[in-house]
Design a protein around this motif. Structure first.
Motif, PDB file in Angstrom:
ATOM      1  N   LEU A 110      46.864  50.356  35.911  1.00  0.00           N
ATOM      2  CA  LEU A 110      45.836  49.799  35.042  1.00  0.00           C
ATOM      3  C   LEU A 110      44.722  50.823  34.933  1.00  0.00           C
ATOM      4  O   LEU A 110      44.196  51.286  35.946  1.00  0.00           O
ATOM      5  N   HIS A 111      44.354  51.192  33.702  1.00  0.00           N
ATOM      6  CA  HIS A 111      43.284  52.146  33.458  1.00  0.00           C
ATOM      7  C   HIS A 111      42.121  51.412  32.796  1.00  0.00           C
ATOM      8  O   HIS A 111      42.313  50.695  31.821  1.00  0.00           O
ATOM      9  N   LEU A 112      40.924  51.606  33.333  1.00  0.00           N
ATOM     10  CA  LEU A 112      39.721  50.978  32.795  1.00  0.00           C
ATOM     11  C   LEU A 112      38.806  52.061  32.240  1.00  0.00           C
ATOM     12  O   LEU A 112      38.442  53.004  32.946  1.00  0.00           O
ATOM     13  N   TYR A 113      38.438  51.911  30.975  1.00  0.00           N
ATOM     14  CA  TYR A 113      37.578  52.870  30.293  1.00  0.00           C
ATOM     15  C   TYR A 113      36.316  52.159  29.834  1.00  0.00           C
ATOM     16  O   TYR A 113      36.386  51.058  29.293  1.00  0.00           O
ATOM     17  N   GLY A 114      35.166  52.797  30.037  1.00  0.00           N
ATOM     18  CA  GLY A 114      33.914  52.253  29.539  1.00  0.00           C
ATOM     19  C   GLY A 114      32.793  52.405  30.548  1.00  0.00           C
ATOM     20  O   GLY A 114      33.026  52.491  31.754  1.00  0.00           O
ATOM     21  N   SER A 115      31.585  52.413  30.047  1.00  0.00           N
ATOM     22  CA  SER A 115      30.409  52.531  30.909  1.00  0.00           C
ATOM     23  C   SER A 115      30.353  51.348  31.871  1.00  0.00           C
ATOM     24  O   SER A 115      30.543  50.210  31.466  1.00  0.00           O
ATOM     25  N   HIS A 166      42.260  48.937  29.411  1.00  0.00           N
ATOM     26  CA  HIS A 166      41.202  48.139  28.792  1.00  0.00           C
ATOM     27  C   HIS A 166      40.046  49.081  28.477  1.00  0.00           C
ATOM     28  O   HIS A 166      39.718  49.963  29.268  1.00  0.00           O
ATOM     29  N   VAL A 167      39.428  48.873  27.319  1.00  0.00           N
ATOM     30  CA  VAL A 167      38.284  49.663  26.889  1.00  0.00           C
ATOM     31  C   VAL A 167      37.127  48.710  26.640  1.00  0.00           C
ATOM     32  O   VAL A 167      37.289  47.720  25.928  1.00  0.00           O
ATOM     33  N   GLY A 168      35.971  48.994  27.228  1.00  0.00           N
ATOM     34  CA  GLY A 168      34.813  48.159  26.953  1.00  0.00           C
ATOM     35  C   GLY A 168      33.628  48.521  27.819  1.00  0.00           C
ATOM     36  O   GLY A 168      33.778  48.956  28.965  1.00  0.00           O
ATOM     37  N   ASN A 169      32.439  48.327  27.268  1.00  0.00           N
ATOM     38  CA  ASN A 169      31.200  48.557  27.987  1.00  0.00           C
ATOM     39  C   ASN A 169      30.987  47.397  28.956  1.00  0.00           C
ATOM     40  O   ASN A 169      30.958  46.243  28.550  1.00  0.00           O
ATOM     41  N   MET A 170      30.822  47.702  30.229  1.00  0.00           N
ATOM     42  CA  MET A 170      30.706  46.658  31.237  1.00  0.00           C
ATOM     43  C   MET A 170      29.297  46.069  31.340  1.00  0.00           C
ATOM     44  O   MET A 170      29.028  45.234  32.192  1.00  0.00           O
ATOM     45  N   ASN A 171      28.406  46.470  30.429  1.00  0.00           N
ATOM     46  CA  ASN A 171      27.099  45.818  30.349  1.00  0.00           C
ATOM     47  C   ASN A 171      27.176  44.543  29.513  1.00  0.00           C
ATOM     48  O   ASN A 171      26.198  43.833  29.390  1.00  0.00           O
ATOM     49  N   TRP A 172      28.336  44.271  28.929  1.00  0.00           N
ATOM     50  CA  TRP A 172      28.518  43.098  28.080  1.00  0.00           C
ATOM     51  C   TRP A 172      29.362  42.090  28.844  1.00  0.00           C
ATOM     52  O   TRP A 172      30.483  42.374  29.253  1.00  0.00           O
ATOM     53  N   PRO A 226      31.247  39.409  28.225  1.00  0.00           N
ATOM     54  CA  PRO A 226      32.659  39.150  27.911  1.00  0.00           C
ATOM     55  C   PRO A 226      33.606  40.239  28.415  1.00  0.00           C
ATOM     56  O   PRO A 226      34.719  39.938  28.851  1.00  0.00           O
ATOM     57  N   ASN A 227      33.179  41.504  28.400  1.00  0.00           N
ATOM     58  CA  ASN A 227      34.023  42.573  28.945  1.00  0.00           C
ATOM     59  C   ASN A 227      34.126  42.479  30.461  1.00  0.00           C
ATOM     60  O   ASN A 227      35.181  42.749  31.038  1.00  0.00           O
ATOM     61  N   GLN A 228      33.056  42.092  31.133  1.00  0.00           N
ATOM     62  CA  GLN A 228      33.100  41.911  32.588  1.00  0.00           C
ATOM     63  C   GLN A 228      34.097  40.820  32.960  1.00  0.00           C
ATOM     64  O   GLN A 228      34.924  40.989  33.864  1.00  0.00           O
ATOM     65  N   GLU A 229      34.012  39.692  32.259  1.00  0.00           N
ATOM     66  CA  GLU A 229      34.953  38.595  32.504  1.00  0.00           C
ATOM     67  C   GLU A 229      36.389  39.038  32.241  1.00  0.00           C
ATOM     68  O   GLU A 229      37.304  38.693  32.989  1.00  0.00           O
ATOM     69  N   ALA A 230      36.584  39.803  31.170  1.00  0.00           N
ATOM     70  CA  ALA A 230      37.925  40.273  30.824  1.00  0.00           C
ATOM     71  C   ALA A 230      38.500  41.169  31.916  1.00  0.00           C
ATOM     72  O   ALA A 230      39.670  41.030  32.295  1.00  0.00           O
ATOM     73  N   VAL A 231      37.687  42.075  32.452  1.00  0.00           N
ATOM     74  CA  VAL A 231      38.183  42.978  33.490  1.00  0.00           C
ATOM     75  C   VAL A 231      38.483  42.212  34.777  1.00  0.00           C
ATOM     76  O   VAL A 231      39.493  42.475  35.440  1.00  0.00           O
ATOM     77  N   GLU A 232      37.653  41.236  35.125  1.00  0.00           N
ATOM     78  CA  GLU A 232      37.949  40.416  36.311  1.00  0.00           C
ATOM     79  C   GLU A 232      39.294  39.701  36.145  1.00  0.00           C
ATOM     80  O   GLU A 232      40.115  39.674  37.061  1.00  0.00           O
ATOM     81  N   GLU A 233      39.524  39.141  34.969  1.00  0.00           N
ATOM     82  CA  GLU A 233      40.795  38.479  34.666  1.00  0.00           C
ATOM     83  C   GLU A 233      41.939  39.488  34.660  1.00  0.00           C
ATOM     84  O   GLU A 233      43.026  39.226  35.186  1.00  0.00           O
ATOM     85  N   LEU A 234      41.699  40.634  34.084  1.00  0.00           N
ATOM     86  CA  LEU A 234      42.718  41.674  33.982  1.00  0.00           C
ATOM     87  C   LEU A 234      43.145  42.181  35.350  1.00  0.00           C
ATOM     88  O   LEU A 234      44.337  42.423  35.586  1.00  0.00           O
ATOM     89  N   ILE A 235      42.217  42.329  36.267  1.00  0.00           N
ATOM     90  CA  ILE A 235      42.562  42.770  37.626  1.00  0.00           C
ATOM     91  C   ILE A 235      43.474  41.740  38.280  1.00  0.00           C
ATOM     92  O   ILE A 235      44.464  42.100  38.932  1.00  0.00           O
ATOM     93  N   ASP A 236      43.193  40.451  38.093  1.00  0.00           N
ATOM     94  CA  ASP A 236      44.075  39.405  38.620  1.00  0.00           C
ATOM     95  C   ASP A 236      45.461  39.464  37.971  1.00  0.00           C
ATOM     96  O   ASP A 236      46.474  39.338  38.654  1.00  0.00           O
ATOM     97  N   ILE A 237      45.495  39.633  36.661  1.00  0.00           N
ATOM     98  CA  ILE A 237      46.775  39.736  35.938  1.00  0.00           C
ATOM     99  C   ILE A 237      47.567  40.928  36.464  1.00  0.00           C
ATOM    100  O   ILE A 237      48.763  40.828  36.752  1.00  0.00           O
ATOM    101  N   HIS A 238      46.883  42.046  36.620  1.00  0.00           N
ATOM    102  CA  HIS A 238      47.546  43.265  37.097  1.00  0.00           C
ATOM    103  C   HIS A 238      48.129  43.061  38.489  1.00  0.00           C
ATOM    104  O   HIS A 238      49.263  43.460  38.759  1.00  0.00           O
ATOM    105  N   GLN A 239      47.365  42.416  39.367  1.00  0.00           N
ATOM    106  CA  GLN A 239      47.854  42.169  40.737  1.00  0.00           C
ATOM    107  C   GLN A 239      49.140  41.347  40.728  1.00  0.00           C
ATOM    108  O   GLN A 239      50.065  41.617  41.486  1.00  0.00           O
ATOM    109  N   SER A 240      49.217  40.348  39.853  1.00  0.00           N
ATOM    110  CA  SER A 240      50.432  39.529  39.794  1.00  0.00           C
ATOM    111  C   SER A 240      51.591  40.303  39.170  1.00  0.00           C
ATOM    112  O   SER A 240      52.747  40.099  39.539  1.00  0.00           O
TER     113      SER A 240
END
Length: 176
Positions: free
Chosen positions: A124-129, A92-98, A100-114
């Motif tokens: 899972l690789h996370l890119y972005g400030s 996932h690529v995105g600035n975590m000051n936004w 919608p990207n924060q929500e996406a990463v929280e969801e993505l971590i749950d998806i990845h765990q399952s």
């Protein structure tokens, strides 16, 4: 004359936050913030000579409020890129000051765990400030890389882009 290049309708993003919120107290506060932001955004955009927007979704919002606009679609150079399709990691690529990207990463971590239950070596690789602030669970399987100067390299070498953005408006340029 003032022209505004609008990348999204900000109040639509906050409407999404409100709709996705489960906590009734927080939802009430987000509802209030959404209504205030919507009124201010519309008032300010109506004062502009023209709003330059990116997408038909934002056109629909601006049309609804009788705001003058011109759509200048996103253009991406058609380049031949050699992608490594053998890599099956998620990223996932995105600035975590936004938000919608924060929500996406929280969801993505749950998806990845399952998914790890089915595919034990899936990384899972996370890119972005700002990615360093997320609790990641299995640190061996989730890697935080922070800000990257040239995202093109990530898209060709990192596997499968996954971007479960729930709130927002306009175009998801990273998906293009």
């Amino acid at each position: 004359r003032v022209f505004v290049r609008a990348h999204n309708s900000e109040h639509e993003i906050w409407r999404g936050h409100k709709e996705n919120c489960k906590n009734p107290f927080k939802k009430a506060l987000l509802s209030l913030l959404y209504k205030r932001l919507k009124a201010q955004e519309i008032q300010l955009l109506k004062k502009c000579k023209r709003v330059l927007t990116l997408s038909s979704e934002d056109e629909a919002v601006l049309t609804k409020y009788d705001i003058a606009f011109t759509t200048l679609p996103v253009s991406i150079p058609n380049q031949e890129r050699l992608c490594d399709y053998s890599v099956s990691n998620l990223f996932h690529v995105g600035n975590m000051n936004w938000k919608p990207n924060q929500e996406a990463v929280e969801e993505l971590i749950d998806i990845h765990q399952s998914l790890i239950a089915e595919i034990p070596d899936l990384k899972l690789h996370l890119y972005g400030s700002g990615v360093e602030k997320f609790e990641l669970g299995n640190k061996n399987m989730v890697r935080r890389h922070g800000f990257v100067e040239h995202v093109e390299d990530i898209f060709t070498k990192s596997g499968i882009l996954i971007s479960p953005i729930k709130s927002g408006s306009g175009i998801r340029i990273k998906l293009l």
